[in-house]
Design a protein around this motif. Structure first.
Motif, short mmCIF file in Angstrom:
data_model
loop_
_atom_site.label_atom_id
_atom_site.label_comp_id
_atom_site.label_asym_id
_atom_site.label_seq_id
_atom_site.Cartn_x
_atom_site.Cartn_y
_atom_site.Cartn_z
N LEU A 148 77.00 71.76 -58.95
CA LEU A 148 77.05 73.16 -59.37
C LEU A 148 77.64 73.20 -60.77
O LEU A 148 78.72 72.67 -61.00
CB LEU A 148 77.92 73.97 -58.39
N GLN A 149 76.91 73.80 -61.70
CA GLN A 149 77.33 73.78 -63.10
C GLN A 149 77.39 75.20 -63.65
O GLN A 149 76.51 76.02 -63.39
CB GLN A 149 76.36 72.95 -63.93
N LYS A 150 78.44 75.47 -64.41
CA LYS A 150 78.57 76.79 -65.02
C LYS A 150 77.68 76.89 -66.25
O LYS A 150 77.68 76.00 -67.11
CB LYS A 150 80.03 77.05 -65.42
N CYS A 151 76.93 77.98 -66.34
CA CYS A 151 76.01 78.21 -67.46
C CYS A 151 76.29 79.62 -68.01
O CYS A 151 75.77 80.61 -67.47
CB CYS A 151 74.56 78.10 -67.00
N ASP A 152 77.09 79.69 -69.05
CA ASP A 152 77.53 80.98 -69.56
C ASP A 152 76.38 81.84 -70.07
O ASP A 152 76.44 83.08 -69.99
CB ASP A 152 78.55 80.78 -70.69
N VAL A 153 75.34 81.20 -70.59
CA VAL A 153 74.21 81.96 -71.15
C VAL A 153 73.01 81.98 -70.20
O VAL A 153 71.89 82.27 -70.61
CB VAL A 153 73.80 81.40 -72.52
N GLY A 154 73.24 81.67 -68.94
CA GLY A 154 72.15 81.65 -67.98
C GLY A 154 71.62 80.25 -67.74
O GLY A 154 72.06 79.28 -68.38
N PRO A 155 70.67 80.09 -66.83
CA PRO A 155 70.17 78.76 -66.48
C PRO A 155 69.43 78.09 -67.63
O PRO A 155 68.81 78.76 -68.46
CB PRO A 155 69.21 79.04 -65.31
N GLY A 156 69.54 76.75 -67.67
CA GLY A 156 68.83 75.97 -68.66
C GLY A 156 67.78 75.10 -68.00
O GLY A 156 67.36 75.33 -66.86
N VAL A 157 67.37 74.05 -68.69
CA VAL A 157 66.32 73.16 -68.20
C VAL A 157 66.73 72.48 -66.89
O VAL A 157 65.93 72.35 -65.96
CB VAL A 157 65.98 72.10 -69.27
N LEU A 158 68.00 72.08 -66.80
CA LEU A 158 68.45 71.33 -65.62
C LEU A 158 68.68 72.24 -64.42
O LEU A 158 68.89 71.74 -63.30
CB LEU A 158 69.73 70.56 -65.94
N GLN A 159 68.66 73.55 -64.62
CA GLN A 159 68.85 74.50 -63.52
C GLN A 159 67.54 75.20 -63.14
O GLN A 159 67.52 76.08 -62.29
CB GLN A 159 69.88 75.56 -63.91
N THR A 160 66.43 74.80 -63.76
CA THR A 160 65.14 75.46 -63.56
C THR A 160 64.24 74.64 -62.65
O THR A 160 64.10 73.42 -62.83
CB THR A 160 64.45 75.69 -64.92
N PHE A 161 63.61 75.32 -61.69
CA PHE A 161 62.77 74.63 -60.71
C PHE A 161 61.52 75.45 -60.39
O PHE A 161 61.50 76.67 -60.57
CB PHE A 161 63.55 74.39 -59.41
N HIS A 162 60.49 74.74 -59.90
CA HIS A 162 59.28 75.39 -59.42
C HIS A 162 59.22 75.22 -57.90
O HIS A 162 59.58 74.16 -57.36
CB HIS A 162 58.03 74.76 -60.04
N LEU A 163 58.76 76.26 -57.21
CA LEU A 163 58.53 76.18 -55.77
C LEU A 163 57.08 75.80 -55.53
O LEU A 163 56.17 76.41 -56.09
CB LEU A 163 58.85 77.52 -55.11
N ARG A 164 56.87 74.79 -54.68
CA ARG A 164 55.52 74.30 -54.41
C ARG A 164 55.24 74.35 -52.91
O ARG A 164 55.96 73.73 -52.13
CB ARG A 164 55.36 72.87 -54.91
N GLY A 165 54.22 75.08 -52.52
CA GLY A 165 53.87 75.18 -51.11
C GLY A 165 53.15 76.48 -50.82
O GLY A 165 53.04 77.36 -51.68
N LYS A 166 52.66 76.61 -49.60
CA LYS A 166 51.91 77.80 -49.21
C LYS A 166 52.79 78.87 -48.58
O LYS A 166 52.38 80.01 -48.43
CB LYS A 166 50.80 77.41 -48.23
N SER A 167 54.01 78.50 -48.20
CA SER A 167 54.90 79.45 -47.52
C SER A 167 56.34 79.10 -47.85
O SER A 167 56.69 77.93 -48.01
CB SER A 167 54.67 79.38 -46.01
N CYS A 168 57.19 80.14 -47.93
CA CYS A 168 58.61 79.90 -48.19
C CYS A 168 59.28 79.20 -47.02
O CYS A 168 60.42 78.75 -47.12
CB CYS A 168 59.33 81.21 -48.50
N ALA A 169 58.57 79.11 -45.88
CA ALA A 169 59.11 78.40 -44.73
C ALA A 169 59.00 76.89 -44.89
O ALA A 169 59.61 76.13 -44.13
CB ALA A 169 58.38 78.82 -43.46
#
Length: 218
Positions: A148-169
């Motif tokens: 868990l990392q503090k990001c004063d100006v919001g998320p950066g590259v290391l906090q960014t992710f893509h969701l892959r799949g047909k369902s959130c389940a």
């Protein structure tokens, strides 16, 4: 016994093919942006300890398991802010050849001041090497746990992710460097993998506010 073994491996092969196929579908997270969510993996939910260390672990033990789903740094991506904290985000450090190449490309301008050997050392410091074939699980893994990392100006590259799949389940959560979150069940932490199979599938659910005592009694 031989027939059972064949059926078992047929089942495993089909499950692997289904997971790999599903991981190719981008999941639209727009309906979740700004909402509180919980993230469940193979060995429990993603939780942050309620102390100054704020360690990230897997399980059902007490801790802060609520996250606010935020927009990431690129279109269609997400970031996970720990609920009740001052801009603390789930963070995965890069590893592997792709991350090394991108990192080297981003700092190549430093060659005006640093020798090539020093640039390589800097990349070695910033980017972890992937496991090789001699590893007990094979190649393509990183066992460094999520933080868990503090990001004063919001998320950066290391906090960014893509969701892959047909369902959130059942989704894979992939970094910008092409690596997936992994439920490392024997250590109860979130690590990373180059593929998306069972240990790399996650269930994201909307966090429901607990009912009041009065509501429970009615």
């Amino acid at each position: 016994r031989e027939c059972k073994l064949i059926r078992f491996w047929t089942y495993i092969t089909k499950r692997k093919a289904m997971a790999e196929t599903d991981s190719e579908h981008p999941y639209d997270p727009s309906q979740w942006i700004g909402k509180g969510v919980q993230i469940y993996g193979y060995c429990g939910r993603v939780t942050v300890t309620n102390d100054e260390e704020k360690k990230v672990f897997m399980g059902m033990t007490p801790g802060n398991s609520g996250f606010i789903l935020c927009k990431g740094t690129v279109e269609g991506s997400v970031a996970f802010k720990s609920k009740g904290t001052d801009n603390y985000f789930l963070t995965q450090n890069p590893f592997g050849d792709q991350a090394r190449a991108k990192t080297l490309d981003s700092i190549c301008f430093l060659d005006r001041w640093l020798m090539p050997e020093l640039l390589e050392m800097l990349v070695d410091f910033l980017v972890e090497t992937s496991t090789n074939k001699d590893n007990f699980e094979g190649e393509g893994f990183s066992y460094n746990p999520m933080v868990l990392q503090k990001c004063d100006v919001g998320p950066g590259v290391l906090q960014t992710f893509h969701l892959r799949g047909k369902s959130c389940a059942s989704v894979g959560i992939r970094s910008l460097f092409g690596k997936y979150w992994r439920s490392e069940h024997w250590n109860k932490v979130v690590s990373q993998s180059s593929h998306c199979l069972r240990d790399e599938l996650w269930r994201i659910t909307e966090e429901v506010a607990p009912r009041s005592k009065k509501a429970r009694n009615n």
